[in-house]
Design a protein around this motif. Structure first.
Motif, PDB file in Angstrom:
ATOM      1  N   ASN A   1      14.513  58.855  78.740  1.00 18.91           N
ATOM      2  CA  ASN A   1      13.568  58.446  79.762  1.00 18.91           C
ATOM      3  C   ASN A   1      14.040  57.097  80.292  1.00 18.91           C
ATOM      4  O   ASN A   1      14.164  56.161  79.502  1.00 18.91           O
ATOM      5  CB  ASN A   1      12.170  58.326  79.169  1.00 18.91           C
ATOM      6  CG  ASN A   1      11.103  58.036  80.197  1.00 18.91           C
ATOM      7  OD1 ASN A   1      11.304  58.150  81.390  1.00 18.91           O
ATOM      8  ND2 ASN A   1       9.939  57.631  79.715  1.00 18.91           N
TER       9      ASN A   1
ATOM     10  N   SER B   1       7.435  55.049  77.684  1.00 23.59           N
ATOM     11  CA  SER B   1       8.890  55.009  77.514  1.00 23.59           C
ATOM     12  C   SER B   1       9.398  55.886  76.369  1.00 23.59           C
ATOM     13  O   SER B   1      10.542  56.324  76.390  1.00 23.59           O
ATOM     14  CB  SER B   1       9.363  53.570  77.307  1.00 23.59           C
ATOM     15  OG  SER B   1       8.773  53.029  76.143  1.00 23.59           O
TER      16      SER B   1
ATOM     17  N   TYR C   1      10.812  59.716  85.801  1.00 18.33           N
ATOM     18  CA  TYR C   1      10.529  58.909  84.613  1.00 18.33           C
ATOM     19  C   TYR C   1       9.113  59.196  84.144  1.00 18.33           C
ATOM     20  O   TYR C   1       8.269  59.671  84.888  1.00 18.33           O
ATOM     21  CB  TYR C   1      10.708  57.412  84.892  1.00 18.33           C
ATOM     22  CG  TYR C   1       9.681  56.842  85.840  1.00 18.33           C
ATOM     23  CD1 TYR C   1       8.508  56.257  85.366  1.00 18.33           C
ATOM     24  CD2 TYR C   1       9.879  56.894  87.216  1.00 18.33           C
ATOM     25  CE1 TYR C   1       7.567  55.759  86.240  1.00 18.33           C
ATOM     26  CE2 TYR C   1       8.942  56.390  88.099  1.00 18.33           C
ATOM     27  CZ  TYR C   1       7.789  55.823  87.601  1.00 18.33           C
ATOM     28  OH  TYR C   1       6.850  55.324  88.462  1.00 18.33           O
TER      29      TYR C   1
END
Length: 177
Positions: A82, A110, A106
């Protein structure tokens, strides 16, 4: 995880994942009977492409050009997936050369890891599917974005749109360390 496909010149190309922080590519000019040694693909400026232990996916589009999904980092494990990046490719001198990368997708979190992508191309429109092990998604990608990637090989100018500041060489102070 490898991608095999026939190039416009009749050669066969293979892009595969490795555990070394880079994908590897090889070419066959005789229908798969023999292959070049696998090498790390490079951008046109010579910098090596990076990818963690994740599928480096290539699609050949109807226009004869290529899209390359990867994660643009040199991690050796499964974690760094990512964001997802994409480069546009064209054939030159029997190889595929790659544009500079752009972030394609994305996740806000995260630690979410997206992979296992596929491309749908229909009537001049593009969609990319992907999963993060919990959800499967289908994302429309504007054709103008992909055309921008492919046009990098024809443009011989510096990007200036949204430029905040530019310095001349006279405005820069020499390094005094």
């Amino acid at each position: 995880e490898q991608n095999l496909f026939q190039m416009n010149d009749g050669s066969i190309s293979c892009m595969e994942r490795t555990i070394f922080g880079h994908p590897a590519e090889a070419y066959s000019r005789n229908g798969g009977k023999s292959w070049t040694l696998p090498q790390v693909p490079r951008y046109t400026n010579g910098i090596e492409l990076k990818n963690p232990r994740a599928c480096p996916r290539i699609w050949k589009c109807k226009n004869g050009k290529y899209l390359f999904w990867y994660h643009n980092n040199g991690s050796w494990n499964f974690k760094s997936r990512n964001p997802a990046w994409v480069s546009g490719g064209i054939e030159k001198d029997g190889k595929i050369i790659w544009s500079q990368p752009e972030i394609l997708l994305y996740e806000e979190e995260s630690e979410k890891r997206m992979s296992y992508p596929d491309l749908i191309e229909q009537d001049g429109k593009y969609w990319v599917t992907e999963t993060n092990k919990e959800e499967a998604k289908c994302n429309e990608i504007p054709a103008s974005f992909l055309n921008m990637l492919w046009s990098q090989f024809e443009i011989n100018s510096t990007a200036t749109k949204n430029l905040i500041k530019q310095w001349t060489s006279g405005e820069l102070e020499p390094n005094e360390q």
